[in-house]
Design a protein around this motif. Structure first.
Motif, mmCIF file in Angstrom:
data_model
loop_
_atom_site.group_PDB
_atom_site.id
_atom_site.type_symbol
_atom_site.label_atom_id
_atom_site.label_comp_id
_atom_site.label_asym_id
_atom_site.label_seq_id
_atom_site.Cartn_x
_atom_site.Cartn_y
_atom_site.Cartn_z
ATOM 1 N N GLU A 109 0.677 -1.044 -0.194
ATOM 2 C CA GLU A 109 -0.142 -0.099 -0.112
ATOM 3 C C GLU A 109 0.963 1.260 -0.326
ATOM 4 O OE1 GLU A 109 -3.680 1.857 2.408
ATOM 5 O OE2 GLU A 109 -3.594 -0.050 3.145
ATOM 6 N N LEU A 135 1.727 3.408 -3.170
ATOM 7 C CA LEU A 135 0.376 4.492 -4.017
ATOM 8 C C LEU A 135 0.296 5.825 -3.829
ATOM 9 C CD1 LEU A 135 -2.576 1.854 -2.251
ATOM 10 C CD2 LEU A 135 -1.985 1.489 -4.728
ATOM 11 N N LYS A 183 -1.055 9.128 -2.984
ATOM 12 C CA LYS A 183 -2.365 9.634 -2.348
ATOM 13 C C LYS A 183 -3.630 9.501 -2.299
ATOM 14 C CE LYS A 183 1.021 13.012 0.216
ATOM 15 N NZ LYS A 183 0.911 14.676 0.757
ATOM 16 N N ARG A 184 -3.953 9.954 -3.904
ATOM 17 C CA ARG A 184 -5.284 9.877 -4.323
ATOM 18 C C ARG A 184 -5.678 9.060 -5.199
ATOM 19 N NH1 ARG A 184 -4.123 15.057 -3.183
ATOM 20 N NH2 ARG A 184 -3.291 15.948 -5.525
ATOM 21 N N THR A 243 -7.308 5.714 -6.987
ATOM 22 C CA THR A 243 -8.473 4.781 -6.167
ATOM 23 C C THR A 243 -7.667 2.719 -6.533
ATOM 24 O OG1 THR A 243 -10.303 6.128 -7.486
ATOM 25 C CG2 THR A 243 -10.502 3.142 -7.220
ATOM 26 N N VAL A 244 -7.856 2.845 -5.423
ATOM 27 C CA VAL A 244 -7.148 1.081 -5.497
ATOM 28 C C VAL A 244 -8.251 0.059 -5.636
ATOM 29 C CG1 VAL A 244 -7.011 1.208 -2.310
ATOM 30 C CG2 VAL A 244 -5.778 -0.447 -3.895
ATOM 31 N N VAL A 293 -7.455 -1.650 3.708
ATOM 32 C CA VAL A 293 -7.292 -0.718 3.551
ATOM 33 C C VAL A 293 -7.249 0.426 4.121
ATOM 34 C CG1 VAL A 293 -7.101 0.859 0.952
ATOM 35 C CG2 VAL A 293 -7.636 -1.571 0.893
ATOM 36 N N ARG A 310 -8.358 3.919 5.830
ATOM 37 C CA ARG A 310 -9.415 4.800 5.698
ATOM 38 C C ARG A 310 -8.986 5.837 4.958
ATOM 39 N NH1 ARG A 310 -13.992 4.955 9.125
ATOM 40 N NH2 ARG A 310 -12.776 3.536 10.766
ATOM 41 N N ARG A 366 -9.194 5.846 1.690
ATOM 42 C CA ARG A 366 -8.792 6.364 0.157
ATOM 43 C C ARG A 366 -10.078 5.344 -0.139
ATOM 44 N NH1 ARG A 366 -4.236 5.383 -1.937
ATOM 45 N NH2 ARG A 366 -3.196 5.911 -0.387
ATOM 46 N N VAL A 389 -12.059 2.683 -3.493
ATOM 47 C CA VAL A 389 -11.155 1.389 -2.533
ATOM 48 C C VAL A 389 -12.519 0.485 -3.597
ATOM 49 C CG1 VAL A 389 -11.062 -1.152 -1.679
ATOM 50 C CG2 VAL A 389 -10.469 1.139 -0.415
#
Length: 653
Positions: free
Chosen positions: A335, A338, A340-341, A343-344, A352, A354, A356, A358
């Motif tokens: 993680e 990734l 900062k902003r 979409t994962v 994941v 909080r 972010r 998802v």
């Protein structure tokens, strides 16, 4: 090609007179084909891509449509073509009505010739004048009575005729792909002050619906502008010019006359091309092709342009890309990698940070022929931005659909047909099992208890007071002491791919029969009542009209269709079975066809599952090897952790 035609290579000196020589458009190879046909006294048919071609560009994707022309080819204005003849011919009321319906469908589906690009990003003007560039060397320019100077005249006219209006110049997709050059490599200082060159490959529909006017030389964008009821100005002689529908810089050939948009649309989209259904490989009508392409457009736009996939195995990565078509997927292991902003996308309930965005992935409810644990490629996944259907602790995207979706009559009719077809074919999630089972003679009530993999996510996030397979059997025996109780362990446990549940070897003492290698669909048809914790078998039993008792909190519980031992207060809506099916099998999952590799529908997946089940090769050797390797791995893990206890599984195998 179809219709009894046979293709021959251009060799030998004697060919039957009925043979047709095929030539691709106006390419050099076509000239050689025409000369060969002249020498042999044979007819020539010219081929080209149709006007609704593919999702991706021509070098990456097979064509969905093909035009055939015995007279010429549509973009060659120097001679007649079959398309011209079709446009000149009057059409009847039924054909005109079909054309108008097709125009509506085309716009609603938001399709174009190529359909890979995303819709325009923010920042475009609310209205503008749209210009279409083309690629240098495009034969449609030369045979459309145009050349490089035509593009300069187009630009100058757009500037002069639209003072003060924003001018947007759309570059051809092949230029963005780096394959070819356009005609507007450089703009003068004065031109650059008013012209905005789109710096990204944008789906044409996003531009056409906002454009006030469309300027083209011979680009298909002009044809699509007419389909969108836009004023079109031409500076060459494309097939759609010269019929009184466009403002033309050049004089039209005398053989062209007046035509309506309905005549143009019917001729160019219905009568002239041939279409191939990408999922069946058979000829189809244009409406089917537009419907299919519209589905691709809709699903390709769901998620951000870039998605980061966290922690996926090498085996799953191609599948992730397939289900995220339309978005660029980047894979990361941790993680911390990734942005900062970003979409994962993650599998299941992987934690994941909080805040972010998802997207959680899981298997769908019509998955495959074979187990997921055996690496059988899925036909359906769910991609949920709210939660996951098996997590009863928080509302999922599916629960929100069930709680608030408006179910139109057409959708419910579709759901009913889908449900009936699933039952008719005997399909379930995995479609495994070869054995047969018969209901015991003289028994009044047969109850089926369905085992699960203890400790999996569906149990951890959806179980109620009963948390084990043995506990389920005890609860069922207590509830229906006089029924004939059948227990079916989970197929992953039977295959040795997942651990046996705690005390599950003693299940034989709490039921009348343990059933192993029997297809779930066939078994459900032979019982009266089904008890589950959270198993999907409860949903599959509802499809077959069986009474279902839930001892956990699966997604299909709490809507008035099941007897629930662990109620969920927030599920307050009463649903019928077709509403449940519409949300669970049509609106919620994502389907990808085995045949096309593109997005699909549950109806198509049913056909593919049926064919897959009938033609699947014997994979027993592969399964034996896979299970042996899996057991070796599990044994190594237990040895490394110091756990030397061997669980008894003899009664379950």
């Amino acid at each position: 090609m179809t219709g009894g035609e046979v293709l021959y290579r251009a060799v030998g000196s004697r060919l039957p007179k009925h043979v047709k020589v095929l030539a691709w458009g106006r390419k050099p190879s076509a000239r050689r084909a025409v000369e060969f046909a002249r020498r042999k006294g044979l007819a020539v048919t010219h081929l080209e891509d149709g006007f609704l071609r593919s999702v991706d560009l021509g070098d990456r994707d097979a064509a969905l449509s093909l035009v055939t022309d015995e007279l010429g080819i549509y973009y060659d204005a120097t001679c007649p073509s079959r398309l011209e003849r079709l446009i000149r011919a009057p059409i009847g009321a039924a054909q005109a009505a079909r054309a108008r319906a097709l125009l509506r469908q085309w716009r609603e589906a938001r399709v174009s010739k190529y359909n890979h690009a995303r819709e325009a990003s923010a920042g475009l003007p609310s209205s503008f004048v749209l210009l279409a560039d083309q690629t240098v060397g495009d034969v449609s320019v030369r045979y459309g009575c145009a050349g490089p100077a035509s593009f300069q005249r187009m630009l100058e006219a757009a500037l002069d005729e639209n003072p003060g209006a924003p001018i947007l110049l759309k570059v051809h997709p092949d230029v963005f792909a780096g394959r070819k050059r356009g005609y507007f490599d450089k703009l003068t200082t004065a031109q650059a002050a008013r012209v905005r060159v789109l710096g990204q490959d944008v789906h044409p529909v996003a531009l056409l619906e906002r454009a006030e006017r469309v300027y083209v030389v011979t680009s298909q964008l002009g044809f699509e502008g007419l389909l969108w009821d836009k004023p079109v100005r031409t500076f060459g002689m494309p097939f759609y010019a010269g019929w009184g529908l466009t403002q033309d810089e050049l004089a039209a050939p005398e053989r062209r006359g007046a035509a309506t948009v309905e005549q143009l649309a019917h001729s160019a989209l219905v009568a002239y091309p041939r279409y191939l259904d990408p999922e069946t490989g058979r000829r189809c009508e244009v409406e089917r092709a537009v419907e299919w392409m519209g589905l691709q457009r809709t699903l390709r736009e769901r998620f951000p342009e870039q998605v980061y996939a966290l922690g996926f195995s090498l085996w799953k990565r191609p599948i992730v890309r397939a289900f995220f078509q339309g978005s660029q997927v980047r894979f990361v292991r941790r993680e911390q990698q990734l942005p900062k902003r970003a979409t994962v996308a993650v599998w299941g309930q992987r934690p994941v940070a909080r805040g972010r965005p998802v997207i959680r992935l899981e298997d769908g409810f019509l998955r495959s022929v074979g187990l997921g644990a055996e690496l059988t490629r899925p036909l359906s996944w769910v991609l949920d931005e709210q939660g996951l259907y098996y997590d009863a602790g928080t509302p999922s995207g599916l629960e929100q659909l069930l709680q608030s979706a408006r179910f139109e009559p057409a959708l419910l009719a579709r759901a009913r047909r889908l449900r009936e077809r699933i039952v008719e074919l005997g399909l379930t999630k995995y479609n495994v099992g070869q054995g047969e089972w018969r209901r015991p003679a003289g028994v009044n009530t047969v109850v089926l208890a369905v085992g699960q993999v203890e400790g999996d996510a569906a149990m951890r996030f959806g179980a109620g007071a009963v948390t084990s397979n043995l506990g389920l059997l005890r609860a069922v025996r207590q509830a229906v002491p006089h029924a004939y109780l059948v227990y079916k362990p989970h197929p992953d446990v039977l295959a040795g791919l997942r651990a046996v549940g705690s005390g599950e070897a003693d299940c034989v003492y709490w039921c009348d029969e343990v059933v192993a290698d029997v297809p779930m669909g066939a078994l459900l048809e032979s019982v009266d009542e089904v008890h589950v914790m959270t198993s999907l078998a409860g949903f599959e039993a509802l499809l077959r009209g069986r009474q279902v008792v839930t001892h956990g909190r699966p997604f299909y519980a709490g809507w008035g269709l099941t007897q629930d031992r662990a109620p969920i207060a927030r599920r307050s809506r009463q649903l019928n079975l077709d509403q449940l099916v519409a949300a669970s099998l049509i609106l919620y999952p994502t389907y990808v066809s085995r045949a096309s590799g593109r997005f699909s529908t549950p109806e198509c997946v049913l056909r593919e599952l049926e064919a897959w089940r009938q033609t699947a090769p014997d994979a027993s050797l592969w399964r034996y090897l896979f299970r042996w390797l899996y057991r070796c791995q599990r044994g190594l893990e237990r040895w490394q952790s110091g756990d030397k206890q061997v669980k008894k599984t003899a009664n379950l195998e």
